[in-house]
Design a protein around this motif. Structure first.
Motif, PDB file in Angstrom:
ATOM      1  N   UNK A   1       0.838  -1.111   0.238  1.00 17.37           N
ATOM      2  CA  UNK A   1       0.000   0.105   0.184  1.00 17.37           C
ATOM      3  C   UNK A   1       0.950   1.174  -0.072  1.00 17.37           C
ATOM      4  N   UNK A   2       1.975   1.187   0.601  1.00 17.60           N
ATOM      5  CA  UNK A   2       2.962   2.243   0.706  1.00 17.60           C
ATOM      6  C   UNK A   2       3.350   2.674  -0.668  1.00 17.60           C
ATOM      7  N   UNK A   3       3.756   1.476  -1.444  1.00 12.32           N
ATOM      8  CA  UNK A   3       4.136   1.528  -2.653  1.00 12.32           C
ATOM      9  C   UNK A   3       3.312   2.062  -3.808  1.00 12.32           C
ATOM     10  N   UNK A   4       1.947   1.552  -3.481  1.00 13.77           N
ATOM     11  CA  UNK A   4       0.636   2.079  -4.482  1.00 13.77           C
ATOM     12  C   UNK A   4       0.671   3.813  -4.056  1.00 13.77           C
ATOM     13  N   UNK A   5       0.631   4.183  -2.900  1.00 14.55           N
ATOM     14  CA  UNK A   5       0.573   5.670  -2.602  1.00 14.55           C
ATOM     15  C   UNK A   5       1.777   6.366  -2.995  1.00 14.55           C
ATOM     16  N   UNK A   6       2.908   5.703  -3.440  1.00 15.33           N
ATOM     17  CA  UNK A   6       4.189   6.489  -3.724  1.00 15.33           C
ATOM     18  C   UNK A   6       4.754   7.025  -2.658  1.00 15.33           C
ATOM     19  N   UNK A   7       4.793   6.366  -1.623  1.00 10.51           N
ATOM     20  CA  UNK A   7       5.219   6.524  -0.066  1.00 10.51           C
ATOM     21  C   UNK A   7       6.533   5.738  -0.015  1.00 10.51           C
ATOM     22  N   UNK A   8       7.689   6.162   0.148  1.00 11.63           N
ATOM     23  CA  UNK A   8       8.746   5.425   0.290  1.00 11.63           C
ATOM     24  C   UNK A   8       8.747   5.051   1.893  1.00 11.63           C
ATOM     25  N   UNK A   9       8.852   3.731   2.489  1.00 13.98           N
ATOM     26  CA  UNK A   9       8.968   3.362   3.767  1.00 13.98           C
ATOM     27  C   UNK A   9       9.936   3.957   4.826  1.00 13.98           C
ATOM     28  N   UNK A  10       9.979   4.313   5.997  1.00 12.58           N
ATOM     29  CA  UNK A  10      10.829   4.469   6.904  1.00 12.58           C
ATOM     30  C   UNK A  10      11.660   3.312   7.357  1.00 12.58           C
ATOM     31  N   UNK A  11      11.076   2.173   7.536  1.00  4.30           N
ATOM     32  CA  UNK A  11      11.754   0.982   8.016  1.00  4.30           C
ATOM     33  C   UNK A  11      10.779  -0.099   7.732  1.00  4.30           C
ATOM     34  N   UNK A  12      11.341  -1.218   7.581  1.00  6.52           N
ATOM     35  CA  UNK A  12      10.455  -2.457   7.598  1.00  6.52           C
ATOM     36  C   UNK A  12      10.568  -3.138   8.783  1.00  6.52           C
ATOM     37  N   UNK A  13       9.277  -3.932   9.004  1.00  6.63           N
ATOM     38  CA  UNK A  13       9.315  -4.438  10.375  1.00  6.63           C
ATOM     39  C   UNK A  13       9.488  -5.838  10.095  1.00  6.63           C
ATOM     40  N   UNK A  14      10.679  -6.509  10.694  1.00  8.89           N
ATOM     41  CA  UNK A  14      11.222  -7.705  10.487  1.00  8.89           C
ATOM     42  C   UNK A  14      10.874  -8.652  11.757  1.00  8.89           C
ATOM     43  N   UNK A  15      10.823  -8.339  12.808  1.00 10.93           N
ATOM     44  CA  UNK A  15      10.740  -9.240  13.896  1.00 10.93           C
ATOM     45  C   UNK A  15      10.362  -8.631  15.319  1.00 10.93           C
ATOM     46  N   UNK A  16       9.580  -9.196  15.916  1.00  7.59           N
ATOM     47  CA  UNK A  16       9.279  -8.549  17.473  1.00  7.59           C
ATOM     48  C   UNK A  16       8.752  -9.660  18.460  1.00  7.59           C
ATOM     49  N   UNK A  17       9.097  -9.313  19.538  1.00 10.31           N
ATOM     50  CA  UNK A  17       8.776 -10.406  20.473  1.00 10.31           C
ATOM     51  C   UNK A  17       8.565  -9.763  21.988  1.00 10.31           C
ATOM     52  N   UNK A  18       7.470 -10.132  22.884  1.00 12.61           N
ATOM     53  CA  UNK A  18       7.456  -9.600  24.016  1.00 12.61           C
ATOM     54  C   UNK A  18       7.335 -10.778  25.267  1.00 12.61           C
ATOM     55  N   UNK A  19       8.154 -10.614  26.013  1.00 14.93           N
ATOM     56  CA  UNK A  19       8.203 -11.734  27.365  1.00 14.93           C
ATOM     57  C   UNK A  19       8.031 -11.179  28.701  1.00 14.93           C
ATOM     58  N   UNK A  20       7.551 -11.981  29.574  1.00 15.90           N
ATOM     59  CA  UNK A  20       7.468 -11.654  30.993  1.00 15.90           C
ATOM     60  C   UNK A  20       8.034 -12.779  31.752  1.00 15.90           C
ATOM     61  N   UNK A  21       9.099 -12.387  32.337  1.00 20.91           N
ATOM     62  CA  UNK A  21       9.594 -13.294  33.401  1.00 20.91           C
ATOM     63  C   UNK A  21       9.905 -12.358  34.663  1.00 20.91           C
TER      64      UNK A  21
ATOM     65  N   UNK B   1      16.043 -12.389  21.764  1.00 25.65           N
ATOM     66  CA  UNK B   1      16.260 -13.333  20.861  1.00 25.65           C
ATOM     67  C   UNK B   1      14.868 -14.027  20.354  1.00 25.65           C
ATOM     68  N   UNK B   2      13.823 -13.753  20.783  1.00 23.16           N
ATOM     69  CA  UNK B   2      12.591 -13.879  20.254  1.00 23.16           C
ATOM     70  C   UNK B   2      12.371 -13.244  18.837  1.00 23.16           C
ATOM     71  N   UNK B   3      12.875 -11.927  18.836  1.00 20.35           N
ATOM     72  CA  UNK B   3      12.614 -11.154  17.943  1.00 20.35           C
ATOM     73  C   UNK B   3      13.522 -11.387  16.562  1.00 20.35           C
ATOM     74  N   UNK B   4      15.073 -11.870  17.170  1.00 16.92           N
ATOM     75  CA  UNK B   4      15.762 -12.291  16.142  1.00 16.92           C
ATOM     76  C   UNK B   4      15.460 -13.454  15.470  1.00 16.92           C
ATOM     77  N   UNK B   5      14.868 -14.541  16.346  1.00 14.97           N
ATOM     78  CA  UNK B   5      14.314 -15.615  15.759  1.00 14.97           C
ATOM     79  C   UNK B   5      13.050 -15.570  14.652  1.00 14.97           C
ATOM     80  N   UNK B   6      12.314 -14.670  14.995  1.00 15.96           N
ATOM     81  CA  UNK B   6      11.048 -14.568  13.981  1.00 15.96           C
ATOM     82  C   UNK B   6      11.689 -13.793  12.891  1.00 15.96           C
ATOM     83  N   UNK B   7      12.670 -12.803  12.785  1.00 15.74           N
ATOM     84  CA  UNK B   7      13.004 -12.483  11.631  1.00 15.74           C
ATOM     85  C   UNK B   7      14.369 -13.230  10.901  1.00 15.74           C
TER      86      UNK B   7
END
Length: 468
Positions: free
Chosen positions: A298-318, A349-355
């Motif tokens: 959708x960003x490309x269709x609008x002619x908008x160059x993205x600021x960043x790509x989302x590659x991975x994310x993780x949330x943990x509670x210990x 580690x979770x974010x790295x693994x996801x990406x």
């Protein structure tokens, strides 16, 4: 849809070092600090900005009130005026400062994403944004990071004063009637944590997912991940994600101050010293940050160059040891128990693994450290375990601790690093603990991935991995 299909197309910041992406980026990259002595803030500017919330604490010494010097410095937003952003302006009467800054940061992010012309959203049968029309209202949502919002004590003073009897004791039975007479009926609307997402959703015409997340410093990243979830489940095409917070309010300071305050350093602008060997606490700050999340297509269709790509994310509670024991303290001792190294490690580690990315490919880590020696030590241990020798940036060194906004401030700082292709300096790098890859000069970003981490005293931790 894969996470790599998601992009950040706009960011907005309201902070002590600048309002908007360009001023914020310039200050961050030059190491310009927003920490000031409160006595140096121009009173007229402070009044215009609604800064009656600034908190100074006193203690009784031999019967005299003596200023606690640690509260003489802060990182306030001195040039913010909600009237420049909030529409309709009458909405200001039901917006506390944090709601105003969240609204402004979101507006700036929308403009930065070049979405203004597509909003307000319209009914699906009228929408056609791919051809330059409007966005369907059911395909755009808002999810915000927030916290308990506190009003200044002066707003409740009359009602409490009416409860004091002739003998000087407080009669709590009087408070109901006193509150009706002495507190504006709209008072509560000014301080509901979910109101920032509500106000932005109304003005944007967003009828899609709407939620508010309140998990301390990780509120912003948690909201971001929830926004990603809406996108990956294909129930939205655009998400406005923001967070706002403040540690300057006097009521909050008296109610929940469970971390040590920093001593005033010389110069005062360098009093916020996360990971410094002489750090002894945090500097109070305030701010808001927001972003627009959409698909790359959708960003490309609008002619908008993205600021960043989302590659991975993780949330943990210990849980941290203090959380498990129920102990809340602000003491600086090895067994104080604030923070969870294990949670930070697991999130990274979770974010790295996801990406599918290795730590060796990281160009920078945006740290969350804010000057509390106990919590900063947890972060150091985690970074050394997962991403040893990766260049480290510390936004809190110039922003102070912005509470519920702090995690989102780290995330937008990661966007700035990717855009500038540079890592911001840590002015006091030579005073930092050994083993951290920090520098007192800006450095080139030599690898394509940046990770922003955030964590809390009880043991929440998040990690978000972005790329070009």
């Amino acid at each position: 849809m894969k996470p790599t299909d998601l992009v950040i197309s706009g960011v907005g910041m309201v902070s002590a070092i600048g309002i908007g992406r360009e001023p914020f980026s310039k200050s961050l990259m030059s190491g310009c600090s927003g920490v000031v002595k409160l006595d140096d803030v121009d009173p007229q500017s402070a009044e215009q900005a609604g800064m009656e919330h600034l908190c100074r604490q006193y203690a009784l010494v031999d019967g005299e009130a003596v200023l606690d010097e640690r509260t003489a410095v802060a990182a306030p937003i001195v040039d913010f005026d909600g009237k420049q952003f909030v529409k309709p302006r009458k909405a200001l009467k039901v917006m506390c400062r944090e709601i105003q800054t969240a609204y402004a940061a979101s507006s700036l992010a929308i403009s930065d994403a070049q979405l203004d012309g597509y909003l307000p959203a319209v009914s699906p049968d009228e929408a056609d944004y791919e051809d330059g029309g409007k966005i369907a209202n059911v395909r755009i949502g808002t999810v915000f990071g927030s916290e308990m919002l506190y009003g200044p004590p002066s707003e409740l003073a009359d009602a409490f004063a009416a409860c004091i009897g002739a003998n000087g004791n407080v009669d709590t039975n009087r408070f109901g009637g006193a509150a009706v007479r002495g507190i504006t009926p709209l008072w509560l609307l000014k301080y509901l944590p979910n109101m920032p997402a509500c106000h932005v959703g109304i003005v944007a015409g967003a009828h899609g997912p709407n939620n508010t997340v309140t998990v301390g410093d990780t509120s912003g990243p948690a909201a971001f991940m929830e926004g990603c979830g809406y996108m990956t489940r294909d129930i939205a095409d655009f998400m406005i994600v923001s967070a706002a917070g403040s540690r300057l309010n006097a009521t909050r300071a008296l109610f929940t101050e469970d971390q040590p305050l920093a001593s005033v350093y010389e110069p005062a602008s360098r009093s916020s010293r996360p990971h410094a060997s002489d750090a002894d606490g945090f500097v109070r700050g305030e701010g808001a940050a927001g972003l627009v999340l959409e698909r790359g297509s959708t960003a490309k269709a609008r002619g908008r160059k993205p600021i960043a790509k989302v590659l991975g994310y993780a949330s943990r509670f210990i849980p941290s040891s203090s959380f498990k024991s129920g102990e809340r303290n602000a003491e600086i001792r090895p067994d104080a128990g604030r923070g969870s190294t294990a949670a930070i490690v697991a999130a990274m580690r979770g974010a790295l693994q996801m990406a599918g990315v290795s730590a060796d490919e990281l160009g920078a880590v945006i740290g969350h450290g804010f000057g509390d020696p106990v919590i900063d030590a947890c972060e150091r241990e985690a970074i050394n375990e997962v991403a040893a020798d990766v260049p480290l940036a510390l936004p809190a060194s110039v922003l102070g601790h912005t509470s519920a906004a702090s995690g989102m401030m780290g995330l937008v700082s990661a966007c700035v690093v990717l855009q500038a292709n540079q890592i911001p300096p840590v002015e006091y790098a030579k005073a930092c603990h050994a083993g951290l890859n920090v520098d007192d000069q800006p450095r080139d970003l030599t690898k394509p991935f940046v990770m922003a981490i955030a964590h809390t005293s009880p043991g929440n931790a998040t990690a978000i991995l972005l790329g070009r």
